[in-house]
Write a protein that holds these residues in place. Sequence first.
Motif, PDB file in Angstrom:
ATOM      1  N   PHE A 180       0.886  -1.170   0.000  1.00 40.01           N
ATOM      2  CA  PHE A 180       0.000   0.000   0.000  1.00 40.01           C
ATOM      3  C   PHE A 180       0.924   1.220   0.000  1.00 40.01           C
ATOM      4  N   TRP A 181       1.362   1.613  -1.178  1.00 38.46           N
ATOM      5  CA  TRP A 181       2.415   2.616  -1.333  1.00 38.46           C
ATOM      6  C   TRP A 181       1.838   3.763  -2.146  1.00 38.46           C
ATOM      7  N   THR A 182       1.887   4.967  -1.623  1.00 38.40           N
ATOM      8  CA  THR A 182       1.290   6.107  -2.310  1.00 38.40           C
ATOM      9  C   THR A 182       2.342   7.140  -2.679  1.00 38.40           C
ATOM     10  N   LEU A 183       1.979   8.019  -3.607  1.00 35.98           N
ATOM     11  CA  LEU A 183       2.866   9.124  -3.974  1.00 35.98           C
ATOM     12  C   LEU A 183       3.090  10.056  -2.801  1.00 35.98           C
ATOM     13  N   ASN A 184       2.127  10.103  -1.883  1.00 39.31           N
ATOM     14  CA  ASN A 184       2.214  11.006  -0.735  1.00 39.31           C
ATOM     15  C   ASN A 184       3.136  10.493   0.364  1.00 39.31           C
ATOM     16  N   LEU A 193      11.126  18.314  -5.671  1.00 42.38           N
ATOM     17  CA  LEU A 193      12.120  17.910  -6.665  1.00 42.38           C
ATOM     18  C   LEU A 193      11.505  17.035  -7.752  1.00 42.38           C
ATOM     19  N   ASN A 194      10.584  16.135  -7.331  1.00 43.99           N
ATOM     20  CA  ASN A 194       9.984  15.197  -8.277  1.00 43.99           C
ATOM     21  C   ASN A 194       8.649  14.719  -7.731  1.00 43.99           C
ATOM     22  N   PRO A 195       7.524  15.215  -8.256  1.00 48.60           N
ATOM     23  CA  PRO A 195       6.206  14.776  -7.770  1.00 48.60           C
ATOM     24  C   PRO A 195       5.979  13.273  -7.929  1.00 48.60           C
ATOM     25  N   GLY A 196       6.721  12.650  -8.841  1.00 45.90           N
ATOM     26  CA  GLY A 196       6.589  11.206  -9.043  1.00 45.90           C
ATOM     27  C   GLY A 196       7.711  10.416  -8.414  1.00 45.90           C
ATOM     28  N   ALA A 197       8.303  10.952  -7.357  1.00 42.38           N
ATOM     29  CA  ALA A 197       9.472  10.314  -6.747  1.00 42.38           C
ATOM     30  C   ALA A 197       9.197   8.888  -6.303  1.00 42.38           C
ATOM     31  N   GLU A 198       8.028   8.646  -5.709  1.00 41.82           N
ATOM     32  CA  GLU A 198       7.739   7.304  -5.195  1.00 41.82           C
ATOM     33  C   GLU A 198       7.546   6.301  -6.331  1.00 41.82           C
ATOM     34  N   ALA A 199       6.993   6.750  -7.447  1.00 42.77           N
ATOM     35  CA  ALA A 199       6.877   5.865  -8.609  1.00 42.77           C
ATOM     36  C   ALA A 199       8.266   5.488  -9.123  1.00 42.77           C
ATOM     37  N   GLY A 232      -0.203   2.858  -7.435  1.00 46.97           N
ATOM     38  CA  GLY A 232      -0.404   1.721  -8.320  1.00 46.97           C
ATOM     39  C   GLY A 232       0.907   1.088  -8.745  1.00 46.97           C
ATOM     40  N   LEU A 233       1.073   0.909 -10.057  1.00 46.00           N
ATOM     41  CA  LEU A 233       2.276   0.335 -10.660  1.00 46.00           C
ATOM     42  C   LEU A 233       2.501  -1.119 -10.279  1.00 46.00           C
ATOM     43  N   SER A 234       1.426  -1.841  -9.967  1.00 45.73           N
ATOM     44  CA  SER A 234       1.545  -3.276  -9.704  1.00 45.73           C
ATOM     45  C   SER A 234       2.212  -3.932 -10.905  1.00 45.73           C
TER      46      SER A 234
END
Length: 299
Positions: A180-184, A193-199, A232-234
Amino acid sequence: MAPLVKVAVIQLYPKPLDLEHNFNKAADYIRTAAAQGAELAVLPEYHLTSWVPKEDAFIAKCEEWETYLKKYRELAKECSICIVPGTIVESHKGAEKEEDRLLNVAYFVNEKGEVTGKYVKKNLWGPEREHLTGSAREPHPVFDTSLGKVGMLICWDLAFPEAFRELIAQGAKLIIIPTFWTLNDCSEKGLKLNPGAEALFLDSMLTARAFENTCAIVFANAGGPPGMGYCGLSQVVVPFVGPLTRLGSCAEGMSIVDIDMQIMEDAEENYQVRADLARDDWHYDYRHSNETSEEKSGL
């Protein structure tokens, strides 16, 4: 290990605290996967409750864990499919003078409806530590299944290469990671620096872990409506190739893919990672402590 393993990775948006709704939706996906020949279905972490530990009803809902584990066992037997039902948060009453505990647990349920594996999340993400009890220094277990030797990790465990090393040293070639991993989950500074860092974190780590451990990874994350921070990104990842399939960042869905387990044999032949780990003179010691190297050697 079977030469081909047909896997269904399922990305869900969990409706907070609506266990029956979330189970029924998951069951529909699993029945569809089984009808298409899938041997294993994997769901995301917290897929029954979502992660809302400060809600008044959260603990009461977690007390229903045995009911839903039984439902998944019955479903696995009905469909003759192995199921990793994401994670199920279990509420356990403490004995006298002991505190009650919440455990975040992943189960491996085989095609006969039998529980053949159980793993309690070890590496808790910061906000989880206020609510959950981790498995601390308990070893990472590996399970014998009809699909071969399987290891399970949960979400933030992905950040720790030692966890993977412990599993592959025991022979695991398929590692399942409900998440259960979110961008937040990224800090404000990181998001600037990067809004999509977690992706980027997820895509990079999953491919790297597959390569460096000559293993296949089945990663099932939560998805949800745009604008709510779901990542997401399963995906299903193997060495040499990277993702065999990769779902989008938000939408719910399912992807069924064949994993050719010969890839893991070919990768090991090339990289010799497991062979090095098995050597008597292997030069890395992952037992971290505050002792100096001189103290460890008795000097």
